[in-house]
Design a protein around this motif. Structure first.
Motif, mmCIF file in Angstrom:
data_model
loop_
_atom_site.group_PDB
_atom_site.id
_atom_site.type_symbol
_atom_site.label_atom_id
_atom_site.label_comp_id
_atom_site.label_asym_id
_atom_site.label_seq_id
_atom_site.Cartn_x
_atom_site.Cartn_y
_atom_site.Cartn_z
ATOM 1 N N UNK A 76 0.794 -1.221 0.000
ATOM 2 C CA UNK A 76 0.000 0.000 0.000
ATOM 3 C C UNK A 76 0.830 1.276 0.000
ATOM 4 N N UNK A 77 2.104 1.200 0.343
ATOM 5 C CA UNK A 77 2.958 2.379 0.445
ATOM 6 C C UNK A 77 3.037 2.877 1.875
ATOM 7 N N UNK A 78 4.202 3.385 2.226
ATOM 8 C CA UNK A 78 4.421 3.886 3.585
ATOM 9 C C UNK A 78 3.445 5.005 3.918
ATOM 10 N N UNK A 79 3.145 5.862 2.951
ATOM 11 C CA UNK A 79 2.228 6.973 3.194
ATOM 12 C C UNK A 79 0.849 6.517 3.638
ATOM 13 N N UNK A 80 0.364 5.443 3.057
ATOM 14 C CA UNK A 80 -0.953 4.908 3.435
ATOM 15 C C UNK A 80 -0.923 4.397 4.874
ATOM 16 N N UNK A 81 0.155 3.699 5.235
ATOM 17 C CA UNK A 81 0.278 3.167 6.599
ATOM 18 C C UNK A 81 0.435 4.318 7.593
ATOM 19 N N UNK A 82 1.209 5.346 7.207
ATOM 20 C CA UNK A 82 1.342 6.523 8.071
ATOM 21 C C UNK A 82 -0.016 7.196 8.290
ATOM 22 N N UNK A 83 -0.761 7.391 7.221
ATOM 23 C CA UNK A 83 -2.068 8.054 7.314
ATOM 24 C C UNK A 83 -3.042 7.231 8.161
ATOM 25 N N UNK A 84 -2.986 5.909 8.050
ATOM 26 C CA UNK A 84 -3.818 5.029 8.871
ATOM 27 C C UNK A 84 -3.532 5.289 10.350
ATOM 28 N N UNK A 85 -2.244 5.438 10.691
ATOM 29 C CA UNK A 85 -1.844 5.886 12.016
ATOM 30 C C UNK A 85 -1.888 4.896 13.155
ATOM 31 N N UNK A 122 13.120 -2.606 -9.388
ATOM 32 C CA UNK A 122 14.136 -2.264 -8.395
ATOM 33 C C UNK A 122 14.033 -0.801 -7.998
ATOM 34 N N UNK A 123 14.226 -0.567 -6.695
ATOM 35 C CA UNK A 123 14.169 0.785 -6.151
ATOM 36 C C UNK A 123 15.311 0.978 -5.157
ATOM 37 N N UNK A 124 15.627 2.222 -4.895
ATOM 38 C CA UNK A 124 16.630 2.556 -3.893
ATOM 39 C C UNK A 124 15.934 2.810 -2.561
ATOM 40 N N UNK A 125 16.412 2.172 -1.517
ATOM 41 C CA UNK A 125 15.885 2.354 -0.170
ATOM 42 C C UNK A 125 16.928 3.119 0.635
ATOM 43 N N UNK A 126 16.584 4.341 1.027
ATOM 44 C CA UNK A 126 17.509 5.180 1.794
ATOM 45 C C UNK A 126 17.292 4.949 3.286
ATOM 46 N N UNK A 127 18.263 5.334 4.106
ATOM 47 C CA UNK A 127 18.062 5.223 5.554
ATOM 48 C C UNK A 127 16.831 6.004 6.033
ATOM 49 N N UNK A 128 16.568 7.168 5.451
ATOM 50 C CA UNK A 128 15.385 7.942 5.843
ATOM 51 C C UNK A 128 14.094 7.197 5.517
ATOM 52 N N UNK A 129 14.018 6.567 4.344
ATOM 53 C CA UNK A 129 12.830 5.799 3.963
ATOM 54 C C UNK A 129 12.668 4.577 4.869
ATOM 55 N N UNK A 130 13.785 3.950 5.197
ATOM 56 C CA UNK A 130 13.787 2.783 6.082
ATOM 57 C C UNK A 130 13.228 3.170 7.455
ATOM 58 N N UNK A 131 13.713 4.271 8.002
ATOM 59 C CA UNK A 131 13.260 4.733 9.311
ATOM 60 C C UNK A 131 11.794 5.175 9.261
ATOM 61 N N UNK A 132 11.415 5.889 8.210
ATOM 62 C CA UNK A 132 10.027 6.342 8.066
ATOM 63 C C UNK A 132 9.066 5.146 8.041
ATOM 64 N N UNK A 133 9.444 4.101 7.310
ATOM 65 C CA UNK A 133 8.616 2.897 7.236
ATOM 66 C C UNK A 133 8.534 2.204 8.597
ATOM 67 N N UNK A 134 9.664 2.129 9.287
ATOM 68 C CA UNK A 134 9.683 1.492 10.612
ATOM 69 C C UNK A 134 8.792 2.248 11.594
ATOM 70 N N UNK A 135 8.854 3.567 11.584
ATOM 71 C CA UNK A 135 8.032 4.367 12.491
ATOM 72 C C UNK A 135 6.548 4.165 12.177
ATOM 73 N N UNK A 136 6.194 4.132 10.890
ATOM 74 C CA UNK A 136 4.794 3.951 10.492
ATOM 75 C C UNK A 136 4.290 2.551 10.846
ATOM 76 N N UNK A 138 1.244 -1.334 11.565
ATOM 77 C CA UNK A 138 1.018 -2.434 10.632
ATOM 78 C C UNK A 138 0.159 -3.546 11.235
ATOM 79 N N UNK A 139 0.271 -3.780 12.538
ATOM 80 C CA UNK A 139 -0.536 -4.827 13.181
ATOM 81 C C UNK A 139 -2.022 -4.596 12.914
ATOM 82 N N UNK A 140 -2.492 -3.397 13.195
ATOM 83 C CA UNK A 140 -3.905 -3.070 12.982
ATOM 84 C C UNK A 140 -4.240 -3.008 11.504
ATOM 85 N N UNK A 141 -3.339 -2.475 10.707
ATOM 86 C CA UNK A 141 -3.575 -2.355 9.272
ATOM 87 C C UNK A 141 -3.818 -3.722 8.637
#
Length: 133
Positions: free
Chosen positions: A50-59, A102-116, A62-65
């Motif tokens: 779904x994308x990190x943005x969708x999971x962030x917006x859900x708030x 293939x995509x590039x995963x940056x440390x910022x994207x990695x952390x953003x996904x983990x927080x979401x 991931x368990x609940x999502x």
């Protein structure tokens, strides 16, 4: 045998997931599997759908999502179903395979996904060096 994350007894069944859900199981069948306490979720699998943005917006993480309340989530950088390793790494990112290429995963994207996602365990980014180099 032992215990990890203060509540999971080892040895442990750690099913992989496709886009966050373990195939071919249904929510009912997972509830009946006492050994299915934890799941590996691949960041690249969530990258576009779904994308990190969708999971962030859900708030609510991931368990609940995913409807996996009460389960442990291990967020990984690589897809355990794929054998593709040794992709080029840059100074600021690692290359990952996703459903859309293939995509590039940056440390910022990695952390953003983990927080979401709010996993109990998270694999760190690492450089992979091909065996033939």
């Amino acid at each position: 045998t032992g215990t990890i994350l203060s509540r999971l007894k080892t040895p442990l069944l750690l099913p992989y997931t496709r886009r966050g859900y373990p195939p071919p199981f249904t929510p009912d069948s997972l509830d009946q599997m006492a050994d299915a306490q934890a799941f590996q979720v691949s960041i690249p699998d969530l990258f576009n759908q779904p994308g990190t943005g969708v999971i962030e917006k859900f708030g609510k993480g991931l368990h609940s999502f995913l409807g996996l309340q009460g389960k442990t989530i291990f967020l990984s950088v690589r897809d355990s179903y794929s054998h593709n390793v040794g992709h080029p790494a840059m100074d600021d990112s690692v290359t990952v395979d996703t459903a859309t290429g293939r995509h590039q995963l940056t440390p910022d994207m990695h952390l953003r996904t983990a927080v979401a996602c709010r996993p109990e365990a998270l694999a760190s980014l690492s450089d992979e060096i091909a065996a033939n180099s």
